[in-house]
Write a protein that holds these residues in place. Structure first.
Motif, PDB file in Angstrom:
ATOM      1  N   GLY A   1       0.797  -1.213   0.000  1.00  0.00           N
ATOM      2  CA  GLY A   1       0.000   0.000   0.000  1.00  0.00           C
ATOM      3  C   GLY A   1       0.829   1.261   0.000  1.00  0.00           C
ATOM      4  O   GLY A   1       0.282   2.369  -0.102  1.00  0.00           O
ATOM      5  N   ASN A   2       2.143   1.111   0.083  1.00  0.00           N
ATOM      6  CA  ASN A   2       3.013   2.291   0.124  1.00  0.00           C
ATOM      7  C   ASN A   2       4.400   1.953  -0.438  1.00  0.00           C
ATOM      8  O   ASN A   2       5.419   2.310   0.133  1.00  0.00           O
ATOM      9  N   PHE A   3       4.410   1.272  -1.584  1.00  0.00           N
ATOM     10  CA  PHE A   3       5.676   0.879  -2.189  1.00  0.00           C
ATOM     11  C   PHE A   3       6.254   2.008  -3.035  1.00  0.00           C
ATOM     12  O   PHE A   3       5.526   2.732  -3.716  1.00  0.00           O
ATOM     13  N   VAL A   4       7.569   2.122  -2.985  1.00  0.00           N
ATOM     14  CA  VAL A   4       8.307   3.082  -3.806  1.00  0.00           C
ATOM     15  C   VAL A   4       9.367   2.317  -4.583  1.00  0.00           C
ATOM     16  O   VAL A   4      10.103   1.504  -4.009  1.00  0.00           O
ATOM     17  N   VAL A   5       9.435   2.574  -5.893  1.00  0.00           N
ATOM     18  CA  VAL A   5      10.443   1.947  -6.749  1.00  0.00           C
ATOM     19  C   VAL A   5      11.521   2.986  -7.038  1.00  0.00           C
ATOM     20  O   VAL A   5      11.244   4.026  -7.637  1.00  0.00           O
ATOM     21  N   GLU A   6      12.725   2.689  -6.585  1.00  0.00           N
ATOM     22  CA  GLU A   6      13.855   3.590  -6.818  1.00  0.00           C
ATOM     23  C   GLU A   6      14.518   3.207  -8.136  1.00  0.00           C
ATOM     24  O   GLU A   6      15.013   2.090  -8.286  1.00  0.00           O
ATOM     25  N   VAL A   7      14.501   4.137  -9.084  1.00  0.00           N
ATOM     26  CA  VAL A   7      15.065   3.883 -10.422  1.00  0.00           C
ATOM     27  C   VAL A   7      16.405   4.603 -10.529  1.00  0.00           C
ATOM     28  O   VAL A   7      16.458   5.832 -10.531  1.00  0.00           O
ATOM     29  N   PRO A   8      17.522   3.872 -10.602  1.00  0.00           N
ATOM     30  CA  PRO A   8      18.834   4.523 -10.697  1.00  0.00           C
ATOM     31  C   PRO A   8      19.160   4.934 -12.128  1.00  0.00           C
ATOM     32  O   PRO A   8      18.804   4.237 -13.083  1.00  0.00           O
ATOM     33  N   LEU A   9      19.814   6.050 -12.263  1.00  0.00           N
ATOM     34  CA  LEU A   9      20.293   6.528 -13.559  1.00  0.00           C
ATOM     35  C   LEU A   9      21.802   6.722 -13.496  1.00  0.00           C
ATOM     36  O   LEU A   9      22.335   7.112 -12.446  1.00  0.00           O
ATOM     37  N   PRO A  10      22.503   6.474 -14.612  1.00  0.00           N
ATOM     38  CA  PRO A  10      23.932   6.807 -14.646  1.00  0.00           C
ATOM     39  C   PRO A  10      24.141   8.288 -14.359  1.00  0.00           C
ATOM     40  O   PRO A  10      23.250   9.111 -14.589  1.00  0.00           O
TER      41      PRO A  10
END
Length: 672
Positions: free
Chosen positions: A501-510
């Motif tokens: 109910g409170n997920f966060v997806v951390e997307v890394p960038l170069p």
């Protein structure tokens, strides 16, 4: 049965060089795509199509797998195991409870332990060596239920005649959802957020520390009242006052008040009901009817101000002690003056009062301290009941309140598949829009649109898939993305944080890509997901709309078509797709396996875009369709999934399809 979905990312500049090829020829290449760690094992097809002005365009399809098919499900399983383990520990720490509430706790623990066991078993299997692809023939593998079926990213790159650049269309394919969710109202009538449950645990911990401290100081006050050191007596009183004020401040929490009121409401509403818990105990659902601390909540009229009076009594009873101390001190001072001396001066004994005078202090303070302790005990007891209720209700609402464990597990599996797909789509969209200032501003101001398009009927198991999709799509609205700077050039796979109910997806960038972001995105602002879902069975001719309409005109047209009484109005799907493209959204389209009806829809949209944006000749439109369907990436996808180069259509079934959704002769006939 688990099937597949398709989503579409809008145009992005990309340079491509390819040799001049004969009309409608193609080539196949299998390689690992570079530059993006979330794409690999590409299959490519290249065509040359004629334009309206008798020139030639070069078109390249590329179908890629993604490691997200397995990496995100494994992270989700680990997060769910940790969350349920923590919830078991939380309810175990509540101590002794009444039979009813202990039954609820047992239900929660049993539910969580079942899921923990299942998820650990699945995670163990997923940690074994697998490829990054789950075929539709593996849909019945229970160990792969969290893995999306037939998840691919498909790209179409177009080189216009006489142009050195290209325009690109991004596509991806993910599975549909299977879930029938229902709740059990006898477990709870109110749910509390994770923040409220966390606050309740904090309050319980704080009260557990303050109550013995306050009681100890009250006992010390009585003991010191027998001594002759007035400064020590005042010091203890000051400490008691300070700690009691902290306790009162804690008890004034609005959450305690609202929880006590809800307990009373439930007592009234469920006074004649009962429930069989998982431990076999049959008990009244009314918390206040049980032995134990719940008795402090009366079954009669409950005034919202009653709790205010309870915690206020603690402060008032302490104030009575302070007043009595002042009176006793004044009396001793007066006695000392009458006898010509001071009773106390600092810590030095000047005159020794009679023993009866000393004992009178304790005799006067004792009943007040007893009353004070009773008031504290009552307030703390009610606060503990209230916070226990919040924690239990929060635990019940997120576990047994969602239905049987197998239903919750199915919901989690559906979410896992959807999460993998949306994350893949977001990453493709992000990489393609790094130099688009408007798109980047949109991300941190309003978020990202995820449009689900399904081509399912309302008969048989496909009706269940549609019902499941409602929950699966809705659950994605609780997901947010955030962009981080990659620690290394190889560390580019997204990381999942948070709880259900409170997920966060951390997307890394170069680092070079991260530097292109606006400051708010660099600072880690949350990018909300806004999912919508449209479904139309493809048994009517679809109308291809003009591409030149404004966004406002498209939205108005979409609204009219959504509310029209026309049966199977597939125009909704096309308008919704154009709206999504105009607002830089992520597009998803579903059929039962992501290889048959999805293939017809994907190739149709590709050819329509070639016609509308690249002037594909009308006389070559159907030829291009047949070419992409008969020899393109979608046929490779069929081969990859089921080991046959035939779409799973029958001749009779295709009679119900509009002509633009029919595959070429010789490309269908294989059945599951």
């Amino acid at each position: 049965m688990i099937g597949g979905l398709f989503f579409w990312m809008c145009s992005v500049p990309e340079l491509m060089e390819a040799p001049a090829l004969p009309h409608l020829s193609f080539t196949v290449c299998k390689s690992i795509t570079g530059g993006r760690s979330h794409l690999l094992a590409a299959v490519c097809k290249v065509y040359r199509f004629q334009t309206e002005d008798q020139r030639w365009m070069l078109v390249r399809e590329q179908l890629s797998e993604t490691p997200l098919s397995f990496s995100l499900p494994k992270q989700l399983l680990s997060a769910l195991i940790q969350e349920h383990t923590s919830r078991v520990q939380q309810v175990k720490e509540l101590g002794d409870l009444s039979p009813h509430w202990d039954g609820l706790r047992h239900d929660v623990i049993s539910h969580c332990n079942h899921l923990i066991g299942c998820y650990r078993e699945i995670l163990t299997e997923l940690n074994k060596p697998w490829t990054c692809f789950k075929s539709c023939s593996s849909r019945s593998n229970r160990y792969l239920q969290f893995v999306p079926t037939n998840l691919h990213s498909q790209r179409m790159m177009v080189t216009d005649p006489g142009s050195t650049g290209t325009s690109t269309r991004w596509f991806s394919f993910v599975p549909p959802f299977l879930l029938l969710v229902f709740t059990f109202s006898h477990y709870f009538s109110v749910s509390y957020s994770q923040e409220e449950s966390y606050r309740a645990r904090e309050l319980l911990s704080c009260v557990a520390q303050l109550q013995p401290l306050v009681f100890g100081l009250a006992d010390e006050l009585l003991a010191v009242s027998l001594e002759l050191n007035m400064s020590r007596l005042q010091q203890v009183l000051d400490s008691l006052t300070q700690q009691t004020n902290l306790l009162v401040h804690t008890l004034k929490e609005e959450l305690v008040k609202s929880a006590l009121l809800e307990i009373h409401n439930q007592c009234t509403a469920t006074s004649n009901s009962s429930h069989v818990h998982s431990n076999g105990l049959v008990c009244d659902n009314s918390p206040a009817s049980q032995d134990g601390p719940q008795d402090v909540v009366r079954r009669d009229v409950y005034d919202e101000e009653e709790w205010d009076r309870v915690w206020a009594n603690v402060a008032k009873s302490l104030n009575c002690i302070v007043i009595m101390m002042d009176r006793l001190q004044a009396a001793e001072d007066k006695t000392s003056q009458n006898t010509g001396g001071m009773l106390f001066h600092g810590s030095t004994k000047i005159a020794s009062p009679s023993s009866s005078s000393l004992f009178s202090w304790q005799e006067h303070l004792l009943p007040l301290v007893v009353t004070f302790r009773d008031c504290v005990r009552e307030a703390v007891g009610k606060a503990q009941v209230a916070m226990t209720f919040v924690i239990l209700q929060g635990a019940v609402a997120t576990t047994v309140g969602q239905g049987p464990a197998h239903i919750v597990q199915r919901r989690h599996a559906v979410f896992s598949q959807a999460l993998s797909a949306v994350t893949c789509g977001f990453m493709l969209k992000l990489y393609g829009g790094l130099e688009d200032a408007g798109f980047l501003q949109q991300l941190h101001s309003v978020g990202i649109l995820a449009e689900f398009k399904s081509l399912l009927s309302t008969n048989g198991d496909e009706e269940g898939i549609l019902e499941d999709m409602e929950v699966g799509v809705a659950d994605l609205s609780d997901v947010a993305f955030t962009i981080t700077k990659a620690k290394t050039e190889e560390d580019l796979l997204p990381m999942l944080t948070g709880t259900w109910g409170n997920f966060v997806v951390e997307v890394p960038l170069p680092s070079e890509n991260f530097g292109l972001l606006p400051q708010r995105l660099k600072d880690g602002c949350l990018i909300r997901v806004h999912p919508v879902h449209f479904n139309i069975g493809i048994d009517h001719q679809q109308i291809l709309i003009s591409p030149d309409q404004s966004l406002s005109d498209l939205l108005a047209s979409l609204d009219r078509n959504v509310h029209t009484r026309k049966s199977k109005n597939v125009e909704v799907l096309w308008i919704a797709a154009m709206v999504c493209r105009k607002v830089n959204g992520v597009r998803l389209t579903s059929c039962k396996s992501a290889k048959d009806r999805t293939a017809m829809s994907v190739t149709l949209e590709q050819c329509v875009l070639l016609q509308q944006r690249h002037k594909l000749s009308q006389q070559h439109f159907n030829t291009a369709l047949d070419c992409m369907r008969g020899t393109g990436c979608r046929m490779e996808n069929v081969q990859k999934n089921v080991g046959s180069r035939k779409f799973a259509f029958s001749s009779v079934q295709l009679l119900t399809f509009p002509k633009l959704y029919r595959p070429p002769e010789g490309s269908y006939g294989w059945t599951h």
